[in-house]
Design a protein around this motif. Structure first.
Motif, PDB file in Angstrom:
ATOM      1  N   HIS A  36     -10.985  -9.406   2.889  1.00 30.41           N
ATOM      2  CA  HIS A  36     -10.573  -7.937   4.285  1.00 30.41           C
ATOM      3  C   HIS A  36     -12.110  -7.814   5.412  1.00 30.41           C
ATOM      4  O   HIS A  36     -10.964  -6.982   6.457  1.00 30.41           O
ATOM      5  N   ALA A  64     -10.826   4.183   1.557  1.00 28.78           N
ATOM      6  CA  ALA A  64     -10.336   3.314   0.694  1.00 28.78           C
ATOM      7  C   ALA A  64     -10.013   3.409  -0.555  1.00 28.78           C
ATOM      8  O   ALA A  64      -8.908   2.646  -1.091  1.00 28.78           O
ATOM      9  N   TYR A 100      -6.855   5.553  -1.293  1.00 25.99           N
ATOM     10  CA  TYR A 100      -5.424   5.566  -0.587  1.00 25.99           C
ATOM     11  C   TYR A 100      -5.439   3.558  -1.361  1.00 25.99           C
ATOM     12  O   TYR A 100      -3.714   3.708  -1.808  1.00 25.99           O
ATOM     13  N   HIS A 101      -5.976   2.693  -1.585  1.00 27.53           N
ATOM     14  CA  HIS A 101      -5.570   1.800  -2.577  1.00 27.53           C
ATOM     15  C   HIS A 101      -5.498   2.375  -3.999  1.00 27.53           C
ATOM     16  O   HIS A 101      -4.697   1.134  -4.313  1.00 27.53           O
ATOM     17  N   MET A 104     -10.041  -0.979   6.600  1.00 28.35           N
ATOM     18  CA  MET A 104      -9.297   0.097   6.528  1.00 28.35           C
ATOM     19  C   MET A 104      -9.036   1.284   7.517  1.00 28.35           C
ATOM     20  O   MET A 104      -8.158   1.523   7.946  1.00 28.35           O
ATOM     21  N   GLY A 123     -12.781  -4.310  -4.001  1.00 30.51           N
ATOM     22  CA  GLY A 123     -12.666  -3.021  -4.239  1.00 30.51           C
ATOM     23  C   GLY A 123     -13.206  -2.839  -5.738  1.00 30.51           C
ATOM     24  O   GLY A 123     -14.044  -2.624  -6.146  1.00 30.51           O
ATOM     25  N   GLU A 165       0.787  -1.254  -0.168  1.00 34.67           N
ATOM     26  CA  GLU A 165      -0.278  -0.071   0.008  1.00 34.67           C
ATOM     27  C   GLU A 165       1.090   1.165   0.222  1.00 34.67           C
ATOM     28  O   GLU A 165       0.543   1.920  -0.940  1.00 34.67           O
ATOM     29  N   GLY A 173     -13.833  -4.199   3.357  1.00 38.27           N
ATOM     30  CA  GLY A 173     -13.224  -3.970   2.701  1.00 38.27           C
ATOM     31  C   GLY A 173     -13.012  -2.193   3.789  1.00 38.27           C
ATOM     32  O   GLY A 173     -11.858  -1.877   4.165  1.00 38.27           O
ATOM     33  N   CYS A 174     -14.635  -1.852   3.934  1.00 39.29           N
ATOM     34  CA  CYS A 174     -14.174  -0.453   4.914  1.00 39.29           C
ATOM     35  C   CYS A 174     -13.674  -0.856   6.714  1.00 39.29           C
ATOM     36  O   CYS A 174     -12.972   0.427   6.342  1.00 39.29           O
ATOM     37  N   CYS A 229     -14.539   5.973   3.725  1.00 39.95           N
ATOM     38  CA  CYS A 229     -13.543   5.643   4.674  1.00 39.95           C
ATOM     39  C   CYS A 229     -12.073   5.936   4.624  1.00 39.95           C
ATOM     40  O   CYS A 229     -10.977   6.673   4.995  1.00 39.95           O
TER      41      CYS A 229
END
Length: 452
Positions: free
Chosen positions: A344, A245, A248-249, A285, A381, A104, A281-282, A243
């Motif tokens: 996740h 994600a 960021y991802h 993160m 995602g 990441e 996923g949230c 969130c």
């Protein structure tokens, strides 16, 4: 393979800024002992058999870039971009390699380097308008989906598919069309305070998310009702946001930080026992805020400490209810179902048995084991939009395993998995229903039947 005795060269500050991954603590690369146990758990390696598409192969590539032994070529980036960031390698690893804390921040650095050169893929129309300007905002998603709701109600979408008119769309929009489920009417906004039913046992906040609230608001309402039925007063702050994600991802760390700070302001941490999340996923993160804020340069110390405290408050709804001690539901739901482990949830959050234990409380429901349950379905995602070929391969693999169970319902604790699996089922013309665990628990608590 490269000699593992090679160490990180001493770099001047200017050089560090130009080399992706240079500020990742170097010992994290050295944690990998190259045993290869991760390869059997890695979805992309299972499909390609290419060592560069395995976790240890990608660690070699990243480390070699940091050591300046190879250039960050398009081929190297291709292998790194193909990673789903599903974290299954972390579950398989006997050495505790923190793979997510490598891939990441490395991707963030690549994004910054390419942005400074004016050639970042994240600056294309899809990232700019869809991933960054649409997906993180549930109200925008609802407005964007209004034409689709009308077309589905009038069955115009079936007419378009009959004449194959969706193939006139750009590839990513065509894939979004294929992923679009049968949309339910949008639920009205939830009150900010929902009282506990019976004796109050806890006071929690509910994180409603962005895509989940925009497309699956009924799951958020079901989650709130299940929490209420278990004696929880539920707070739903209207000022909460995405969130982060998605950003960021894909390498946009500063934008992700802005979302994190807005969520920090939205939740009164001293007034609640936990912040409940129903999207895997949230949740991953949000729980990683404490790690991520250490990876973003220049964040004030006070904000770092506050975000680390915020991160400790998040819990997946199944995790929280299992610890609280669930009130047994009484309504019978006589179906055979199979449970898919969202990556996740099982790998990043280590939540695996709790959802199954909760589902086993439902009278009449039979859980059928799913082969390769912990292997990614290909959603990851926005991965199924940015890496369509691999996403489809993994989706078909998951579909075959699901159909082999003979189940009537597939259960998943992540909105991305739900979209991906539902899409694969529809394309295969297999009428299985895809549900969230909280949907089934809610029906059982209210003694209602599942409408498939």
């Amino acid at each position: 393979m490269p000699d593992s005795s090679i160490t990180n060269p001493t770099l001047a500050p200017k050089e560090i800024e130009q080399i992706p991954g240079s500020e990742i603590p170097y010992e994290k690369f050295l944690d990998c002992i190259h045993c290869g146990l991760c390869t059997a758990a890695c979805p992309t390696y299972l499909e390609t058999g290419n060592e560069n598409d395995s976790p240890r192969g990608r660690i070699y590539l990243m480390r070699a870039v940091v050591d300046q032994r190879i250039e960050l070529s398009n081929a190297v980036k291709g292998h790194l971009d193909l990673c789903l960031d599903c974290r299954s390698c972390e579950t398989a690893c006997p050495s505790g390699v923190q793979y997510g804390r490598l891939i990441e921040p490395f991707r963030v650095d690549v994004h910054k380097m390419e942005s400074s050169q004016g050639k970042s893929a994240q600056n294309d129309w899809f990232h700019h308008w869809i991933l960054y300007r649409l997906f993180p905002y549930p109200k925008r998603i609802r407005w964007a989906l209004l034409p689709a709701r009308i077309m589905q109600a009038l069955k115009i979408d079936k007419l378009l598919e009959f004449f194959r008119l969706q193939y006139l769309l750009p590839q990513k929009l065509r894939r979004m069309h294929n992923l679009l489920p049968r949309l339910r009417p949008a639920e009205p906004s939830s009150p900010e305070i929902l009282p506990a039913i019976g004796t109050q046992r806890a006071r929690v906040a509910l994180f409603t998310g962005c895509v989940s609230e925009g497309m699956y608001s009924h799951v958020n309402r079901a989650t709130a009702r299940v929490l209420q039925a278990n004696g929880c007063e539920v707070i739903v702050p209207s000022t909460q946001t995405c969130c982060g994600a998605i950003h960021y991802h894909s390498g946009a760390d500063r934008e992700a930080l802005e979302f994190a700070l807005q969520n920090l302001a939205a939740f009164e941490l001293e007034q609640i026992d936990a912040i409940i999340v129903n999207v895997a996923g949230c949740g991953a993160m949000l729980k990683d805020y404490g790690h991520i804020v250490d990876e973003i340069r220049g964040v004030p110390t006070e904000q770092v400490e506050q975000l680390k405290k915020l991160a400790t408050k998040f819990q997946d709804v199944s995790e929280f209810l299992f610890e609280l001690g669930p009130v047994p539901p009484e309504g019978e739901i006589p179906i055979q179902a199979t449970y898919h482990d969202a990556c996740h949830l099982v790998h990043a959050q280590k939540v695996q048995n709790q959802p199954r234990k909760l589902l086993e409380l439902i009278p009449g429901l039979t859980l059928v084991p799913l082969n390769e349950s912990t292997i990614c379905c290909g959603a990851a995602g926005s991965y199924n939009l940015t890496q369509p070929e691999m996403a489809d391969q993994l989706g078909k693999r998951k579909l075959e395993n699901i159909l082999a169970t003979g189940a009537e319902v597939v259960i998943s604790g992540n909105v991305g998995c739900t979209l991906q699996i539902d899409s694969q089922l529809r394309q295969a013309r297999k009428p299985l229903y895809v549900a969230h665990p909280m949907e089934l628990l809610d029906l059982s608590y209210r003694n209602q039947k599942l409408q498939m």
